[in-house]
Design a protein around this motif. Structure first.
Motif, PDB file in Angstrom:
ATOM      1  N   ILE A 114       0.848  -1.202   0.000  1.00 38.47           N
ATOM      2  CA  ILE A 114       0.000   0.000   0.000  1.00 38.47           C
ATOM      3  C   ILE A 114       0.875   1.242   0.000  1.00 38.47           C
ATOM      4  O   ILE A 114       0.650   2.190  -0.762  1.00 38.47           O
ATOM      5  N   VAL A 115       1.891   1.243   0.865  1.00 36.73           N
ATOM      6  CA  VAL A 115       2.786   2.400   0.970  1.00 36.73           C
ATOM      7  C   VAL A 115       3.553   2.605  -0.335  1.00 36.73           C
ATOM      8  O   VAL A 115       3.809   3.741  -0.741  1.00 36.73           O
ATOM      9  N   ARG A 116       3.907   1.517  -1.010  1.00 32.49           N
ATOM     10  CA  ARG A 116       4.629   1.643  -2.281  1.00 32.49           C
ATOM     11  C   ARG A 116       3.756   2.218  -3.389  1.00 32.49           C
ATOM     12  O   ARG A 116       4.207   3.060  -4.176  1.00 32.49           O
ATOM     13  N   HIS A 117       2.512   1.765  -3.455  1.00 32.95           N
ATOM     14  CA  HIS A 117       1.716   2.044  -4.648  1.00 32.95           C
ATOM     15  C   HIS A 117       0.642   3.128  -4.488  1.00 32.95           C
ATOM     16  O   HIS A 117       0.280   3.771  -5.476  1.00 32.95           O
ATOM     17  N   ALA A 118       0.091   3.318  -3.301  1.00 34.78           N
ATOM     18  CA  ALA A 118      -1.023   4.257  -3.156  1.00 34.78           C
ATOM     19  C   ALA A 118      -0.657   5.697  -3.523  1.00 34.78           C
ATOM     20  O   ALA A 118      -1.454   6.383  -4.182  1.00 34.78           O
ATOM     21  N   PRO A 119       0.523   6.207  -3.130  1.00 35.39           N
ATOM     22  CA  PRO A 119       0.852   7.583  -3.553  1.00 35.39           C
ATOM     23  C   PRO A 119       0.886   7.741  -5.069  1.00 35.39           C
ATOM     24  O   PRO A 119       0.401   8.744  -5.605  1.00 35.39           O
ATOM     25  N   ASN A 120       1.441   6.761  -5.777  1.00 33.04           N
ATOM     26  CA  ASN A 120       1.475   6.842  -7.243  1.00 33.04           C
ATOM     27  C   ASN A 120       0.065   6.772  -7.822  1.00 33.04           C
ATOM     28  O   ASN A 120      -0.260   7.476  -8.787  1.00 33.04           O
ATOM     29  N   GLY A 126      -2.646   7.748  -6.354  1.00 31.98           N
ATOM     30  CA  GLY A 126      -3.287   9.029  -6.074  1.00 31.98           C
ATOM     31  C   GLY A 126      -2.867  10.093  -7.061  1.00 31.98           C
ATOM     32  O   GLY A 126      -3.697  10.856  -7.578  1.00 31.98           O
ATOM     33  N   ALA A 127      -1.566  10.167  -7.364  1.00 25.80           N
ATOM     34  CA  ALA A 127      -1.079  11.160  -8.319  1.00 25.80           C
ATOM     35  C   ALA A 127      -1.633  10.896  -9.715  1.00 25.80           C
ATOM     36  O   ALA A 127      -2.008  11.823 -10.440  1.00 25.80           O
ATOM     37  N   ASP A 128      -1.703   9.622 -10.102  1.00 23.56           N
ATOM     38  CA  ASP A 128      -2.250   9.245 -11.409  1.00 23.56           C
ATOM     39  C   ASP A 128      -3.718   9.653 -11.516  1.00 23.56           C
ATOM     40  O   ASP A 128      -4.151  10.228 -12.521  1.00 23.56           O
ATOM     41  N   ALA A 129      -4.490   9.378 -10.469  1.00 23.91           N
ATOM     42  CA  ALA A 129      -5.913   9.733 -10.484  1.00 23.91           C
ATOM     43  C   ALA A 129      -6.095  11.247 -10.519  1.00 23.91           C
ATOM     44  O   ALA A 129      -6.940  11.764 -11.258  1.00 23.91           O
ATOM     45  N   HIS A 187     -10.753  12.867  -9.069  1.00 22.09           N
ATOM     46  CA  HIS A 187     -10.360  13.415  -7.768  1.00 22.09           C
ATOM     47  C   HIS A 187     -10.898  12.600  -6.596  1.00 22.09           C
ATOM     48  O   HIS A 187     -10.232  12.481  -5.560  1.00 22.09           O
ATOM     49  N   ARG A 188     -12.087  12.035  -6.724  1.00 23.27           N
ATOM     50  CA  ARG A 188     -12.584  11.191  -5.640  1.00 23.27           C
ATOM     51  C   ARG A 188     -11.691   9.967  -5.468  1.00 23.27           C
ATOM     52  O   ARG A 188     -11.427   9.520  -4.353  1.00 23.27           O
ATOM     53  N   GLN A 189     -11.234   9.404  -6.588  1.00 24.85           N
ATOM     54  CA  GLN A 189     -10.349   8.253  -6.506  1.00 24.85           C
ATOM     55  C   GLN A 189      -8.996   8.658  -5.919  1.00 24.85           C
ATOM     56  O   GLN A 189      -8.395   7.898  -5.149  1.00 24.85           O
ATOM     57  N   ALA A 203      -9.274   8.696  -2.218  1.00 29.02           N
ATOM     58  CA  ALA A 203      -9.270   7.349  -1.645  1.00 29.02           C
ATOM     59  C   ALA A 203      -7.867   6.763  -1.607  1.00 29.02           C
ATOM     60  O   ALA A 203      -7.462   6.133  -0.617  1.00 29.02           O
ATOM     61  N   HIS A 204      -7.105   6.957  -2.666  1.00 18.10           N
ATOM     62  CA  HIS A 204      -5.745   6.396  -2.697  1.00 18.10           C
ATOM     63  C   HIS A 204      -4.841   7.078  -1.664  1.00 18.10           C
ATOM     64  O   HIS A 204      -4.068   6.406  -0.965  1.00 18.10           O
ATOM     65  N   TYR A 205      -4.925   8.407  -1.588  1.00 20.22           N
ATOM     66  CA  TYR A 205      -4.106   9.098  -0.581  1.00 20.22           C
ATOM     67  C   TYR A 205      -4.525   8.683   0.833  1.00 20.22           C
ATOM     68  O   TYR A 205      -3.685   8.537   1.731  1.00 20.22           O
ATOM     69  N   ALA A 206      -5.822   8.483   1.032  1.00 27.48           N
ATOM     70  CA  ALA A 206      -6.282   8.050   2.350  1.00 27.48           C
ATOM     71  C   ALA A 206      -5.706   6.684   2.703  1.00 27.48           C
ATOM     72  O   ALA A 206      -5.330   6.436   3.860  1.00 27.48           O
ATOM     73  N   ALA A 207      -5.630   5.797   1.712  1.00 29.39           N
ATOM     74  CA  ALA A 207      -5.057   4.470   1.967  1.00 29.39           C
ATOM     75  C   ALA A 207      -3.601   4.585   2.404  1.00 29.39           C
ATOM     76  O   ALA A 207      -3.154   3.889   3.331  1.00 29.39           O
TER      77      ALA A 207
END
Length: 891
Positions: free
Chosen positions: A347-353, A355-358, A364-366, A369-373
């Protein structure tokens, strides 16, 4: 056509008719909807199996992921073995460059007859819905049939519901609802197996998927009691190895392509043959998927938790291996499986990327969610990285309208920034906090953060950021109607921004300056238009949208309603494309103000009726509009709504909120005959508006005070009809209100004139259903001894048939004549968007789904031109009527 397509001929025929039109570049939108398992995918499969002659069929599906993939169905058209589009569109989709996607879509479809299908749009991300909206509005000039499938079970605030409200009606929009199968169709499906058709119909209710599952799973005449047991029963008949492979694939909520399949099932598709023959899986050259999402869920729901986690981890490892080998893997898919597997490191590896992609794609809602994860595990990031993630999360929360959540995230980030000792990053963060705090209704907090941001950045070495801090302070001054401070700070910010070539800050400062100048009638439009142009040139959608919002708001204050409507339509298109949901909501409030001014009360209430708990400024406008509609119609509870608006306005502490509420409350007091209360409410607000130079508001309050027996001077030189009233020329004010298309204000002004004016005002008030004003006028006519005063409409005839508004009746009449939305818009001097909104509302009220049905209802209700009971009005038949005075209501 196959068993699953029993009783689906009409849906296929609708698509075929649409392709016939598309050959002549008259594209259309087909909204194919129904409950889960109703056969939407079967219809799409039939279209793919037999494409219309000369058409290619492109199908992209939305996935049932915890956080939807960004641009998922469109990206699938340009990636992997199933690549169906190439060139600029494929490149734009791979890079998730939304503006490039918009341009490339038009080029891709301009000369290629296509049936484009987006399946399961109820699972779509916001960037996908944005593309759906974009294409739907341009489909009529493309050789394309755009099929969107979705489930009916949508909540009112579901993102797809909002999109359907925007695009769901028009001559080129076809709604196709798939019904359940009839008992005779179920009997046909069960005949060869000798099953109890009546029992199967009772268990399934005629849902095609449920029927087919029970029929396929029945052993002899026995029928499984539930669909889940039917699916799992068939699964258990397979060998152990195949069962394990099917269970592994069930954790994947999207079609599995060849690369991933090779990692998960080394023996290849041949090992899945028995699962395919059992009707559980569907195998194609492009990959493997379940026959239906409900089948996948049935398998998944039967897994023990520990087993599912184990399988999720295998899929995650396979996807990461694909990514490591250079295969393009959607980061959203990685996050989904990481979350389902409980793998914090992943989660830590992939969620920031993700979030930036979304965020880059406008989903923006997605992104939230990704940044929250990621932020659920703050200890896994160093302070600088954590501060950045918190700031990005705050911006996304703000973008989707989550003011308080944005403030909370930003305050956490600032704690870290203070400790890190970087004044530039701290100052930038404080400036954002100021914006978030104002948006959340905390003006005092916004001012504190703004002041500190300027102090920190003045000598920090970044002129552009310092200019932005000054512009932010000028914005707060503008919102408080402090024009002198606004002009001073904005001018300084403009000079600094131009010196360092900072277009973002230049646009922001021009916006503030132009709005302040418009407050005082000193121009300002040129500055606002330049602000929007500068922002658009650099893709800064927020500042562009804000500039348009301020132009519209100023037009509304001036009662330049036609200009406001034209600009609002363009502005809402821009904001929708940018997915700035908070700003879009504010534009809906502007729409409510516009409709209120035109006395289109039901439409005004519909515009402001939306969730606003996290947007106090928008909520204050909504309460003011709703309360004003209520007092003008005499609705019970209207006073309470205005009291709530007043309490919120006092908390927000800005004249742009307190002033309009005070005007509405003073009007309410006058309508109930309490002139003392009217003076008590209006006088302090009038004095404050005079002090701050709010000429339009002071004119309105002055007019109200004159009606209450006071005669304060109006703003010198004001062109406003309220100023004309305040000067004592009610007759001229009535004529001006009529020319502006404001019938309620016209009636109010006429109510201050002679006997003939009073009778004219009474006719308008009766027609509008403005009972309190009508009672006042009748009382005054009685005091004057005027004879023959009309008694007024009876309750049974006060409203148009089926509760339609005057404007909806206008639109319905023109629908019945066969005009398109564009022709109706031209005839009624409206935007096409507004006509679409009216059609959506009247379709709902009439309980119809097509224009043909609406036209038939128009005849039945006596609304159609020339129909029995219709109003015979030559001007109305030609459309050449005075827009300031709506047509008589149908009796």
């Amino acid at each position: 056509m196959g068993e699953r397509l029993l009783e689906r001929e009409s849906a296929l025929a609708e698509v075929r008719r649409a392709t016939d039109d598309a050959r002549d570049r008259r594209g259309s939108l087909v909204l194919l909807h129904g409950e889960a398992g109703i056969g939407k995918s079967a219809v799409v499969a039939a279209i793919r199996a037999e494409p219309p002659q000369g058409f290619r069929v492109l199908v992209g599906a939305c996935d049932a992921m915890s956080t939807p993939r960004t641009l998922g169905p469109f990206r699938d058209l340009a990636t992997g073995a199933a690549e169906l589009v190439a060139g600029p569109l494929a490149d734009a989709l791979r890079e998730a460059d939304r503006e490039a996607v918009f341009a490339a879509l038009i080029e891709e479809f301009r000369d290629h007859p296509t049936v484009l299908v987006v399946e399961d749009a109820h699972w779509a991300d916001e960037a996908t819905l944005d593309v759906v909206r974009f294409l739907a509005r341009r489909i009529d000039v493309l050789p394309v049939v755009f099929v969107v499938t979705y489930r009916d079970e949508l909540e009112r605030d579901h993102p797809l519901s909002q999109v359907l409200g925007d695009i769901g009606h028009g001559a080129n929009v076809h709604r196709v609802a798939l019904p359940r199968l009839t008992p005779s169709a179920v009997a046909a499906l069960t005949a060869e197996r000798g099953l109890d058709a009546a029992r199967i119909y009772d268990v399934t209710g005629g849902n095609p998927y449920f029927v087919s599952e029970l029929v396929a799973s029945a052993g002899g005449p026995a029928v499984p009691p539930t669909v889940v047991e039917a699916v799992t029963g068939r699964l258990r008949r397979l060998d152990v190895e195949t069962q394990a492979q099917v269970e592994l694939l069930a954790t994947i909520p999207f079609a599995v392509g060849p690369d991933l399949l090779a990692r998960l099932v080394p023996a290849g598709v041949g090992a899945l043959r028995s699962a395919e023959e059992a009707g559980i899986l569907v195998v194609t050259p492009g990959g493997v998927g379940f026959r239906h999402e409900l089948t996948r869920h049935a398998v998944l729901d039967a897994l023990a938790a520990a087993r599912r986690i184990q399988l999720e981890r295998r899929v995650l490892a396979a996807l990461e291996a694909d990514a490591a080998s250079g295969i393009d893997v959607d980061p959203g898919r990685l996050v989904h499986h990481a979350v389902e597997a409980g793998d914090v490191d992943a989660i830590v590896r992939h969620a920031p990327n993700a979030g930036a992609d979304a965020a880059a794609s406008g989903a923006h809602r997605q992104a939230v969610a990704h940044y929250a994860a990621a932020l659920e595990h703050p200890d896994r990031f160093d302070p600088a990285r954590l501060a950045t993630l918190l700031e990005r999360s705050a911006v996304e929360q703000y973008t989707v309208g989550g003011g308080p959540a944005a403030v909370a995230r930003q305050e956490q980030a600032l704690e870290l920034r203070r400790a890190l000792g970087d004044p530039i990053a701290l100052g930038a963060g404080l400036r954002w906090l100021s914006r978030f705090a104002w948006f959340a209704g905390d003006r005092a907090g916004a001012e504190r953060a703004a002041s500190e941001a300027s102090a920190v950045l003045e000598h920090a070495g970044d002129t552009g950021l310092y200019a932005m801090a000054l512009s932010n302070e000028s914005q707060l001054a503008m919102l408080a109607h402090d024009v002198d401070t606004t002009v001073e700070l904005a001018t300084r910010a403009i000079e600094l921004a131009e010196a360092v070539d900072d277009p973002g800050t230049l646009s922001h400062a021009l916006n503030n300056l132009g709005t302040a100048l418009m407050f005082q009638g000193r121009g300002g439009e040129a500055e606002l238009l330049r602000a929007a142009a500068v922002a658009l040139e650099r893709g800064d959608m927020e500042n562009a949208a804000r500039a348009h919002i301020n132009i519209v708001w100023s037009y509304l204050d001036d009662f330049r309603l036609d200009e406001a409507e034209r600009e609002l339509s363009r502005a809402m298109d821009l904001t929708e494309r940018a997915e700035f949901l908070g700003l879009l909501t504010y534009q809906r409030m502007e729409e409510g103000r516009l409709l209120l001014a035109r006395a289109r009360w039901e439409d005004a209430l519909a515009a402001v009726d939306r969730p606003l708990e996290s947007l106090p400024h928008a909520r204050c406008v909504a309460l003011t509009v709703a309360g004003t509609v209520g007092i003008r119609r005499g609705d019970p509870g209207a006073e309470a709504v205005l009291e709530e608006a007043a309490a919120l306005a006092d908390e927000l502490a800005e004249l742009q909120r307190t002033g309009p509420v005070a005007a509405a409350r003073a009007e309410s007091a006058l309508l109930r005959g309490d002139v003392d209360a009217a003076r008590a409410v209006a006088t302090p607000a009038y004095e404050e508006s005079r002090r701050l130079g709010a000429r339009n508001l002071s004119a309105e309050l002055a007019a109200l005070l004159r009606r209450a027996g006071s005669a304060p001077p109006a703003e010198p030189g004001a062109r406003h009809p309220f100023a004309t009233e305040a000067w004592g020329d009610a007759g001229e004010a009535a004529r001006r209100w009529r020319s502006l298309g404001c019938p309620y204000h016209e009636a109010s002004a006429l109510a201050q004139g002679g006997d003939d004016d009073l009778l004219a005002g009474l006719a308008i008030a009766d027609r509008l259903g403005a009972a309190p004003l009508a009672r006042m006028i009748r009382a005054e006519l009685g005091r004057r001894g005027v004879r023959g005063v009309p008694r007024g409409p009876q309750e049974a005839t006060r409203r148009n048939p089926e509760g339609l508004t005057d404007r909806q009746v206008d639109v319905l009449r023109l629908v019945e004549t066969g005009l398109t939305n564009a022709q109706i818009a031209e005839r009624l001097v409206l935007s096409v968007r507004t006509v679409d909104s009216h059609l959506q509302a009247l379709f709902a009220k009439l309980g119809v789904t097509t224009r043909r049905e609406a036209a038939r209802r128009a005849v039945e209700l006596g609304v159609a031109t020339g129909a029995p009971g219709a109003v015979e009005d030559a001007d109305h038949r030609t459309g050449a009527r005075d827009l300031g005075t709506p047509p008589p209501r149908v009796r």
